[in-house]
Design a protein around this motif. Structure first.
Motif, PDB file in Angstrom:
ATOM      1  N   SER A  53       0.596  -1.156   0.197  1.00  0.00           N
ATOM      2  CA  SER A  53       0.098   0.248  -0.123  1.00  0.00           C
ATOM      3  C   SER A  53       0.665   1.287   0.200  1.00  0.00           C
ATOM      4  O   SER A  53       0.586   2.342   0.169  1.00  0.00           O
ATOM      5  N   GLY A  54       1.775   1.191   0.427  1.00  0.00           N
ATOM      6  CA  GLY A  54       3.340   2.080   0.969  1.00  0.00           C
ATOM      7  C   GLY A  54       3.027   3.101   2.069  1.00  0.00           C
ATOM      8  O   GLY A  54       3.816   3.652   2.078  1.00  0.00           O
ATOM      9  N   ASP A  55       2.018   2.637   2.447  1.00  0.00           N
ATOM     10  CA  ASP A  55       2.305   2.582   3.907  1.00  0.00           C
ATOM     11  C   ASP A  55       2.428   1.969   5.100  1.00  0.00           C
ATOM     12  O   ASP A  55       2.513   0.216   5.186  1.00  0.00           O
ATOM     13  N   GLN A  56       3.733   1.901   5.479  1.00  0.00           N
ATOM     14  CA  GLN A  56       4.981   1.571   5.877  1.00  0.00           C
ATOM     15  C   GLN A  56       4.155   0.182   7.093  1.00  0.00           C
ATOM     16  O   GLN A  56       4.545  -1.026   7.765  1.00  0.00           O
ATOM     17  N   VAL A  57       3.711   0.907   7.843  1.00  0.00           N
ATOM     18  CA  VAL A  57       2.537   0.309   9.585  1.00  0.00           C
ATOM     19  C   VAL A  57       1.593  -1.414   8.520  1.00  0.00           C
ATOM     20  O   VAL A  57       2.298  -2.229   9.385  1.00  0.00           O
ATOM     21  N   PHE A  58       1.235  -0.318   7.961  1.00  0.00           N
ATOM     22  CA  PHE A  58       0.021  -0.969   7.473  1.00  0.00           C
ATOM     23  C   PHE A  58       0.437  -2.510   5.956  1.00  0.00           C
ATOM     24  O   PHE A  58      -0.006  -3.917   6.637  1.00  0.00           O
ATOM     25  N   ASP A  59       1.534  -2.268   5.974  1.00  0.00           N
ATOM     26  CA  ASP A  59       1.887  -3.340   5.361  1.00  0.00           C
ATOM     27  C   ASP A  59       3.206  -4.571   5.957  1.00  0.00           C
ATOM     28  O   ASP A  59       2.695  -5.317   5.695  1.00  0.00           O
ATOM     29  N   ALA A  60       3.349  -3.910   6.874  1.00  0.00           N
ATOM     30  CA  ALA A  60       4.663  -4.577   8.153  1.00  0.00           C
ATOM     31  C   ALA A  60       3.338  -5.778   8.871  1.00  0.00           C
ATOM     32  O   ALA A  60       3.573  -7.342   8.495  1.00  0.00           O
ATOM     33  N   TRP A  61       2.182  -4.580   9.091  1.00  0.00           N
ATOM     34  CA  TRP A  61       1.218  -5.655  10.125  1.00  0.00           C
ATOM     35  C   TRP A  61       0.265  -6.683   8.725  1.00  0.00           C
ATOM     36  O   TRP A  61       0.030  -7.758   9.256  1.00  0.00           O
ATOM     37  N   ALA A  62       0.591  -5.992   7.112  1.00  0.00           N
ATOM     38  CA  ALA A  62      -0.388  -7.387   7.194  1.00  0.00           C
ATOM     39  C   ALA A  62       0.739  -8.668   6.608  1.00  0.00           C
ATOM     40  O   ALA A  62       0.683  -9.969   6.486  1.00  0.00           O
ATOM     41  N   ALA A  63       1.954  -8.600   6.332  1.00  0.00           N
ATOM     42  CA  ALA A  63       2.662  -9.809   6.574  1.00  0.00           C
ATOM     43  C   ALA A  63       2.806 -10.409   7.404  1.00  0.00           C
ATOM     44  O   ALA A  63       2.768 -11.917   7.152  1.00  0.00           O
ATOM     45  N   GLU A  64       2.756  -9.587   8.685  1.00  0.00           N
ATOM     46  CA  GLU A  64       2.776 -11.121   9.798  1.00  0.00           C
ATOM     47  C   GLU A  64       1.235 -11.316  10.014  1.00  0.00           C
ATOM     48  O   GLU A  64       1.255 -12.505   9.956  1.00  0.00           O
ATOM     49  N   PHE A  65       0.608 -10.736   9.428  1.00  0.00           N
ATOM     50  CA  PHE A  65      -1.101 -11.162   9.467  1.00  0.00           C
ATOM     51  C   PHE A  65      -1.359 -12.292   8.586  1.00  0.00           C
ATOM     52  O   PHE A  65      -2.217 -13.226   8.828  1.00  0.00           O
ATOM     53  N   TYR A  66      -1.024 -12.397   7.651  1.00  0.00           N
ATOM     54  CA  TYR A  66      -0.753 -13.422   6.115  1.00  0.00           C
ATOM     55  C   TYR A  66      -0.515 -14.835   7.610  1.00  0.00           C
ATOM     56  O   TYR A  66      -1.483 -15.288   7.318  1.00  0.00           O
ATOM     57  N   GLY A  67       0.510 -15.015   8.036  1.00  0.00           N
ATOM     58  CA  GLY A  67       0.850 -16.477   8.562  1.00  0.00           C
ATOM     59  C   GLY A  67       0.132 -16.690   9.874  1.00  0.00           C
ATOM     60  O   GLY A  67      -0.830 -17.615  10.254  1.00  0.00           O
ATOM     61  N   ARG A  68      -0.306 -15.794   9.773  1.00  0.00           N
ATOM     62  CA  ARG A  68      -1.567 -15.717  11.689  1.00  0.00           C
ATOM     63  C   ARG A  68      -2.969 -15.935  10.667  1.00  0.00           C
ATOM     64  O   ARG A  68      -3.578 -17.584  11.490  1.00  0.00           O
ATOM     65  N   ALA A  69      -2.970 -15.575   9.704  1.00  0.00           N
ATOM     66  CA  ALA A  69      -4.602 -16.416   8.740  1.00  0.00           C
ATOM     67  C   ALA A  69      -4.862 -17.360   8.523  1.00  0.00           C
ATOM     68  O   ALA A  69      -4.783 -18.535   8.372  1.00  0.00           O
ATOM     69  N   THR A  70      -3.583 -17.890   7.353  1.00  0.00           N
ATOM     70  CA  THR A  70      -3.534 -19.386   6.901  1.00  0.00           C
ATOM     71  C   THR A  70      -3.571 -20.718   8.039  1.00  0.00           C
ATOM     72  O   THR A  70      -3.724 -21.369   8.121  1.00  0.00           O
ATOM     73  N   LYS A  71      -2.466 -19.771   9.600  1.00  0.00           N
ATOM     74  CA  LYS A  71      -2.579 -20.692  10.657  1.00  0.00           C
ATOM     75  C   LYS A  71      -3.661 -21.008  10.927  1.00  0.00           C
ATOM     76  O   LYS A  71      -4.561 -21.846  11.639  1.00  0.00           O
ATOM     77  N   ALA A  72      -5.170 -19.797  10.862  1.00  0.00           N
ATOM     78  CA  ALA A  72      -5.638 -20.149  11.617  1.00  0.00           C
ATOM     79  C   ALA A  72      -7.629 -20.761  10.399  1.00  0.00           C
ATOM     80  O   ALA A  72      -8.836 -21.100  11.212  1.00  0.00           O
ATOM     81  N   GLY A  73      -6.710 -21.628   9.129  1.00  0.00           N
ATOM     82  CA  GLY A  73      -7.329 -21.820   8.323  1.00  0.00           C
ATOM     83  C   GLY A  73      -8.014 -20.910   7.129  1.00  0.00           C
ATOM     84  O   GLY A  73      -8.906 -21.620   6.178  1.00  0.00           O
ATOM     85  N   VAL A  74      -7.895 -20.404   6.856  1.00  0.00           N
ATOM     86  CA  VAL A  74      -7.889 -19.792   6.240  1.00  0.00           C
ATOM     87  C   VAL A  74      -6.925 -19.915   4.622  1.00  0.00           C
ATOM     88  O   VAL A  74      -5.742 -19.870   5.046  1.00  0.00           O
ATOM     89  N   SER A  75      -7.477 -20.102   3.213  1.00  0.00           N
ATOM     90  CA  SER A  75      -6.638 -20.259   2.088  1.00  0.00           C
ATOM     91  C   SER A  75      -6.072 -19.394   1.753  1.00  0.00           C
ATOM     92  O   SER A  75      -5.813 -18.585   1.667  1.00  0.00           O
ATOM     93  N   ARG A  76      -5.248 -20.121   1.153  1.00  0.00           N
ATOM     94  CA  ARG A  76      -3.753 -18.902   0.928  1.00  0.00           C
ATOM     95  C   ARG A  76      -4.624 -18.574  -0.430  1.00  0.00           C
ATOM     96  O   ARG A  76      -4.412 -16.716  -1.054  1.00  0.00           O
TER      97      ARG A  76
END
Length: 434
Positions: A53-76
């Motif tokens: 997005s160009g927002d460093q805080v938002f993009d850093a959160w998204a990178a971490e959330f990706y792993g947590r979401a897949t672990k919670a059962g959301v498909s890639r």
């Protein structure tokens, strides 16, 4: 003779020297092929979220959330599709971080909730055919459901048009309510993955509440129902589904069929106001302390055994109520005395009851600075209200009641401008003397 000759040859061969043995033919032995090492496993590919997005805080959160979401059962594939190109919503960020400078008095809030227009609309809608079956199944009166419906969306007219995924992602990235927002975001993604609703349908408030009865995603997943039988739980377009879902929520929260939600009461002169927001006792227990129904009617049989709590939302000058368990069921929908009073009082008006016996008093709004000053003063004087955040909640009201009682004042827990000034003066004097 020939046998003896052959035997002699075998004996001579067995006695030959090592040098002669070398001249004899040797069997050809094919060596085994060299062992082939297994091919190395391919290196795991890094998870690269499609959020830039160009927002460093938002993009850093998204990178971490990706792993947590897949672990919670959301498909890639769902993550890739729904998060691609996602950006934070600045409107959500501003609304979430905005602290109102002035606190709206509860009387003003309720006057804006219980209006003639809402009562009139409720009277028009109360005969909708789906109400009979909803009441029969869940035991929640239609008037209460219409109170919820009116407060949440103006009877379905104002549902919010925020993209729920974007709103929740913005709240999660900001971090103040990250755990909650991520849980709700995962629930939204799972709703999409299940095929029940597409993202285009999942619109709601800036805080992620959806539909005519404003369910957050986890509540939708666990509590929404398909009342009209079309195969989908549609709280956006189907009033029947939305209201049955609200009734299901209240039923799960402990709604007691046939019991009141609250009643306005009167108290005698010299009443111990420190009992407000305190014990939960039967109407008979309260009657022993001089508390009676304001309308002078007898208590219904269903209310006589119920445990009720006494509250004075605007202090000793305003109306007083006994709150029954159904009031607290409404607060499972929204944990606010003002909200639950709004739903209940509007429901009473739609059901044919008149105005309150004791009118709401005129109140003066308190600034954020005033509220925080009072909290700091209470703490300095030894009456802990909790963090000085400017929110006059249960902790602040309890501390204020204890201070008022200790000073011989009416201990109703109501923070007026007069109380703010008295607290401030006493705290300053105590600080100067120490």
């Amino acid at each position: 003779m020939r046998r003896r000759y052959l035997l002699a040859l075998y004996v001579l061969a067995g006695c030959a020297s090592p040098a002669n043995k070398a001249l004899l033919p040797t069997p050809t032995v094919t060596p085994p092929p060299p062992a082939v090492a297994p091919a190395p496993a391919p290196a795991p590919q890094p998870v690269i979220p499609p959020v830039v997005s160009g927002d460093q805080v938002f993009d850093a959160w998204a990178a971490e959330f990706y792993g947590r979401a897949t672990k919670a059962g959301v498909s890639r594939s769902v993550l890739d599709r729904e998060l691609k190109g996602l950006t934070p919503d600045p409107r959500v960020g501003n609304l979430d971080s905005r602290q109102p400078e002035f606190s709206k008095p509860i009387s003003e809030y309720l006057k804006g909730v219980v209006t003639g227009g809402r009562v009139s609309m409720g009277l028009q809608r109360r005969s909708e055919p789906y109400f009979d079956r909803i009441e029969q199944r869940y035991g929640v009166p239609r008037e209460i459901l219409m109170g919820v419906w009116a407060l949440e969306s103006g009877y379905g007219a104002i549902q919010g048009d925020y993209d729920v995924i974007r709103s929740l992602a913005t709240l999660a990235a900001q971090g103040r309510r990250r755990s909650w927002a991520e849980g709700e975001l995962i629930a939204v993604l799972k709703i999409i993955e299940s095929g029940e609703h597409a993202r285009s349908r999942l619109r709601g408030s800036w805080a992620g509440a959806m539909g005519q009865t404003q369910f957050i995603p986890t509540t939708f997943a666990s509590t929404a129902v398909d009342h009209d039988g079309d195969g989908k739980r549609d709280i956006w377009a189907s009033p029947a589904d939305a209201l049955a879902s609200a009734a299901n929520l209240l039923s799960k929260a402990g709604w007691v069929r046939g019991q009141s939600w609250a009643r306005e009461v009167t108290v005698p002169a010299g009443f111990d106001w420190s009992l407000t927001e305190g014990p939960r006792e039967t109407p008979g227990w309260w009657a022993d302390r001089g508390v009676t129904r304001a309308d002078r009617l007898p208590w219904a049989d269903t209310d006589l055994s119920a445990k009720a709590q006494l509250v004075a939302p605007t202090g000793a000058r305003g109306p007083v109520f006994l709150l029954f368990p159904n009031h607290f069921a409404i607060r499972r929908y929204n944990n606010s005395i003002a909200y639950a009073l709004g739903v209940g009082l509007l429901a009473d008006r739609i059901g044919g009851q008149g105005d309150l016996v004791k009118p709401w008093p005129a109140e003066t709004p308190l600034s954020l600075a005033d509220r925080m000053t009072a909290q700091r003063a209470l703490a300095a004087l030894g009456f802990d209200p909790g963090a000085p955040d400017g929110v006059v909640g249960m902790g602040t009201r309890t501390a204020l009641r204890n201070w008022q009682k200790a000073r011989g004042l009416v201990a109703d827990g109501y923070l007026s401008p007069e109380m703010v000034q008295r607290l401030k003066t006493e705290a300053q004097a105590a600080g100067a003397a120490s």
